[in-house]
Design a protein around this motif. Structure first.
Motif, PDB file in Angstrom:
ATOM      1  N   ALA A 129       7.737   3.883   1.634  1.00 15.10           N
ATOM      2  CA  ALA A 129       7.733   5.206   0.533  1.00 15.10           C
ATOM      3  C   ALA A 129       8.731   5.145  -0.340  1.00 15.10           C
ATOM      4  CB  ALA A 129       7.984   6.212   1.525  1.00 15.10           C
ATOM      5  N   THR A 130      10.006   4.748   0.042  1.00 22.49           N
ATOM      6  CA  THR A 130      11.058   4.663  -0.816  1.00 22.49           C
ATOM      7  C   THR A 130      10.776   3.612  -2.070  1.00 22.49           C
ATOM      8  OG1 THR A 130      12.613   4.965   0.903  1.00 22.49           O
ATOM      9  CG2 THR A 130      13.683   4.069  -0.970  1.00 22.49           C
ATOM     10  N   LEU A 131      10.386   2.598  -1.766  1.00 24.56           N
ATOM     11  CA  LEU A 131       9.858   1.687  -2.897  1.00 24.56           C
ATOM     12  C   LEU A 131       8.880   2.343  -3.857  1.00 24.56           C
ATOM     13  CD1 LEU A 131      10.152  -1.745  -3.435  1.00 24.56           C
ATOM     14  CD2 LEU A 131       7.701  -1.620  -2.596  1.00 24.56           C
ATOM     15  N   SER A 132       7.934   3.017  -3.052  1.00 24.67           N
ATOM     16  CA  SER A 132       6.706   3.349  -4.022  1.00 24.67           C
ATOM     17  C   SER A 132       7.368   4.479  -5.075  1.00 24.67           C
ATOM     18  CB  SER A 132       5.590   4.054  -3.052  1.00 24.67           C
ATOM     19  OG  SER A 132       5.148   2.695  -2.298  1.00 24.67           O
ATOM     20  N   LEU A 140       3.361  -1.001  -9.286  1.00 21.30           N
ATOM     21  CA  LEU A 140       3.687  -0.947  -7.824  1.00 21.30           C
ATOM     22  C   LEU A 140       3.248  -2.301  -7.262  1.00 21.30           C
ATOM     23  CD1 LEU A 140       4.224   0.650  -5.393  1.00 21.30           C
ATOM     24  CD2 LEU A 140       1.584   1.217  -5.107  1.00 21.30           C
ATOM     25  N   SER A 141       2.334  -3.071  -7.827  1.00 19.33           N
ATOM     26  CA  SER A 141       2.095  -4.452  -7.314  1.00 19.33           C
ATOM     27  C   SER A 141       3.337  -5.485  -7.471  1.00 19.33           C
ATOM     28  CB  SER A 141       0.862  -5.005  -7.976  1.00 19.33           C
ATOM     29  OG  SER A 141       1.075  -4.988  -9.449  1.00 19.33           O
ATOM     30  N   LYS A 142       3.838  -5.423  -8.589  1.00 20.04           N
ATOM     31  CA  LYS A 142       5.055  -6.032  -8.841  1.00 20.04           C
ATOM     32  C   LYS A 142       6.317  -5.676  -7.875  1.00 20.04           C
ATOM     33  CE  LYS A 142       5.084  -4.762 -13.309  1.00 20.04           C
ATOM     34  NZ  LYS A 142       5.454  -4.785 -14.855  1.00 20.04           N
ATOM     35  N   ALA A 271       0.749 -14.184  -5.837  1.00 18.97           N
ATOM     36  CA  ALA A 271      -0.394 -13.280  -5.388  1.00 18.97           C
ATOM     37  C   ALA A 271      -0.992 -12.555  -6.216  1.00 18.97           C
ATOM     38  CB  ALA A 271      -0.084 -12.901  -3.916  1.00 18.97           C
ATOM     39  N   GLY A 272      -0.294 -11.546  -6.654  1.00 23.01           N
ATOM     40  CA  GLY A 272      -0.674 -10.724  -7.633  1.00 23.01           C
ATOM     41  C   GLY A 272      -1.270 -11.087  -8.965  1.00 23.01           C
ATOM     42  N   TYR A 273      -0.888 -12.309  -9.515  1.00 21.17           N
ATOM     43  CA  TYR A 273      -1.380 -12.900 -10.498  1.00 21.17           C
ATOM     44  C   TYR A 273      -2.924 -13.629 -10.305  1.00 21.17           C
ATOM     45  CZ  TYR A 273      -2.418 -16.111 -14.314  1.00 21.17           C
ATOM     46  OH  TYR A 273      -3.183 -16.851 -15.252  1.00 21.17           O
ATOM     47  N   ILE A 274      -2.991 -14.184  -9.181  1.00 19.27           N
ATOM     48  CA  ILE A 274      -4.301 -14.734  -8.663  1.00 19.27           C
ATOM     49  C   ILE A 274      -5.253 -13.733  -8.509  1.00 19.27           C
ATOM     50  CG2 ILE A 274      -5.192 -16.390  -6.753  1.00 19.27           C
ATOM     51  CD1 ILE A 274      -2.443 -17.629  -6.543  1.00 19.27           C
ATOM     52  N   SER A 275      -4.773 -12.686  -7.725  1.00 15.51           N
ATOM     53  CA  SER A 275      -5.861 -11.599  -7.480  1.00 15.51           C
ATOM     54  C   SER A 275      -6.433 -11.110  -8.703  1.00 15.51           C
ATOM     55  CB  SER A 275      -5.228 -10.437  -6.480  1.00 15.51           C
ATOM     56  OG  SER A 275      -4.169  -9.898  -7.024  1.00 15.51           O
ATOM     57  N   PHE A 325      -1.450  -5.045   0.797  1.00 10.80           N
ATOM     58  CA  PHE A 325      -0.852  -3.754   0.555  1.00 10.80           C
ATOM     59  C   PHE A 325      -1.218  -3.116  -0.744  1.00 10.80           C
ATOM     60  CE2 PHE A 325       2.000  -5.182   3.946  1.00 10.80           C
ATOM     61  CZ  PHE A 325       1.917  -3.853   4.853  1.00 10.80           C
ATOM     62  N   LYS A 326      -1.751  -4.142  -1.411  1.00  7.81           N
ATOM     63  CA  LYS A 326      -2.306  -3.257  -2.868  1.00  7.81           C
ATOM     64  C   LYS A 326      -3.628  -2.856  -2.572  1.00  7.81           C
ATOM     65  CE  LYS A 326      -4.270  -4.816  -7.314  1.00  7.81           C
ATOM     66  NZ  LYS A 326      -5.784  -4.576  -6.872  1.00  7.81           N
ATOM     67  N   VAL A 327      -4.372  -3.375  -1.590  1.00 11.49           N
ATOM     68  CA  VAL A 327      -5.721  -2.491  -1.172  1.00 11.49           C
ATOM     69  C   VAL A 327      -5.294  -1.419  -0.320  1.00 11.49           C
ATOM     70  CG1 VAL A 327      -7.531  -2.864   0.628  1.00 11.49           C
ATOM     71  CG2 VAL A 327      -6.813  -4.946  -0.999  1.00 11.49           C
ATOM     72  N   PHE A 328      -4.336  -1.549   0.377  1.00 10.14           N
ATOM     73  CA  PHE A 328      -3.816  -0.259   1.143  1.00 10.14           C
ATOM     74  C   PHE A 328      -3.432   0.720   0.290  1.00 10.14           C
ATOM     75  CE2 PHE A 328       0.158   1.831   2.456  1.00 10.14           C
ATOM     76  CZ  PHE A 328      -0.214   2.423   3.567  1.00 10.14           C
TER      77      PHE A 328
END
Length: 394
Positions: A129-132, A140-142, A271-275, A325-328
């Motif tokens: 939550a603090t991160l978001s 957010l994905s980065k 992972a973010g780039y590949i997805s 967690f991106k899906v989340f």
């Protein structure tokens, strides 16, 4: 209650970057204190003359503490700001880790690990939550990729920390040094950290029931459960497997354990780039399938091929987590996320970081660790079916 955006406002990614790194460092200490138990298990087993089953049962006790505090977070977050919970979690985990070094009996080890789990488990929902709260949704994905570096780096560094510290002290001294450093970092974050000024959603029974029966909760539960189990269960038992059944020295086992995690931060960052090129589901399917193949090889091979499988196995869970967690974040609104994590992660933690490592330890005593790896491989393949469930839109 005001949300973090209203209280402080999200920051441009470049401005938020140092604060994201500080939160990642907090998460690193939260993770490394857990990861240290893996390379230290051999020393603890030898000092107390425990079997594999009894040794790995300590992981179950710790995971129970982690799970209770994860659930308690949803109640605390209603009354305490996320930043305060994060600070208390890191400080108290360091305190209990230091106290754990003073234990002399199995019961004391159990109580110390339970206390450590109760402290450390408060971090994750409030840390997320603090991160978001610091960045806009498009960044957010980065931010998650930076945050996910922490467990990967902790898995790499923990065996090296242990081997370095064992030149100067024993497993007790190692715990003391890391615990004190954790307490100091918590104090620094209390004064210098940003974000986390909001509160969580009230844990009403109707809300819990709705989330527990939501299709997206089931999908997330299975994905994060198998992801955590793949990331942690082999890691915790590998030193016991390598020393007791492959006849390596403790130093050789810890070196291989560390080497097996060297590439995982790069997998997490990529992972973010590949997805973005493949889509989330194809990447998740590939990661789970390749993880199952590695476990199958660990169950059936020896020598160089076994070493290769051990090194390859952690790469794919590291790639999975940022996507999970991106899906989340797509599945659940921000005000429900800490509650969803508090509902699901206690059970995920007990299974992935407690029951499965203990099951592998039991297999090591009664059959062999390889039998445990083979069963784990089959379970990983079975978990892929959840990716064919259509997510709900509500």
């Amino acid at each position: 209650m005001p949300t973090d955006k209203h209280y402080q406002g999200v920051l441009p990614f470049r401005t938020a970057f140092p604060y994201l790194c500080l939160i990642a460092l907090l998460f690193y200490f939260n993770c490394v204190e857990r990861a240290l138990l893996s390379p230290l298990l051999v020393s603890i087993q030898q000092e107390f003359n425990f079997s594999n089953t009894v040794t790995t049962s300590l992981l179950v006790v710790r995971s129970v503490g982690l799970s209770i505090s994860l659930l308690a977070n949803s109640f605390l977050a209603v009354h305490c700001k996320h930043k305060h919970i994060v600070t208390a979690s890191v400080f108290l985990a360091g305190t209990s880790f230091t106290m754990l070094s003073m234990t002399t009996t199995y019961l004391q080890l159990q109580l110390g690990l339970l206390l450590f789990g109760l402290s450390a488990g408060l971090y994750f929902p409030s840390g997320m939550a603090t991160l978001s709260s610091l960045v806009d949704k498009k960044d957010l994905s980065k931010a998650l990729s930076i945050h996910e570096l922490a467990p990967n780096l902790s898995f790499i560094s923990a065996p090296f920390i242990v081997e370095l510290m064992l030149y100067f002290t024993d497993w007790r001294g190692t715990m003391q040094c890391v615990g004190v450093a954790s307490m100091l970092l918590a104090v620094f974050f209390a004064f210098m950290g940003k974000g986390g000024h909001g509160n969580g959603a009230a844990p009403r029974f109707s809300t819990l029931k709705r989330l527990a029966t939501k299709r997206n909760t089931l999908i997330f539960f299975v994905l994060v459960g198998i992801g955590l189990t793949l990331e942690t269960a082999p890691y915790y038992v590998l030193p016991l497997f390598l020393v007791n059944q492959q006849h390596m020295t403790s130093a050789e086992a810890n070196s291989l354990l560390a080497i097996s995690r060297l590439a995982t931060p790069f997998m997490a960052l990529s992972a973010g780039y590949i997805s973005s090129k493949t889509g989330d589901r194809p990447l998740l399917l590939a990661g789970l399938f390749l993880s199952a193949i590695c476990l199958a090889l660990m169950a059936t091979t020896q020598g160089t091929l076994l070493t290769t499988a051990i090194i390859a196995q952690p790469l794919f869970p590291a790639m999975l987590f940022p996507v999970i967690f991106k899906v989340f974040s797509d599945f659940f609104p921000a005000e429900e996320q800490s509650l969803v994590l508090a509902v699901t992660m206690p059970f995920v933690g007990i299974i992935g970081s407690g029951i499965m490592p203990n099951f592998l330890g039991y297999c090591g005593d009664v059959f062999s660790f390889q039998i445990g790896f083979a069963i784990f491989s089959i379970l990983t393949v079975a978990s892929m079916t959840v990716l064919f469930i259509t997510p709900s839109k509500d």
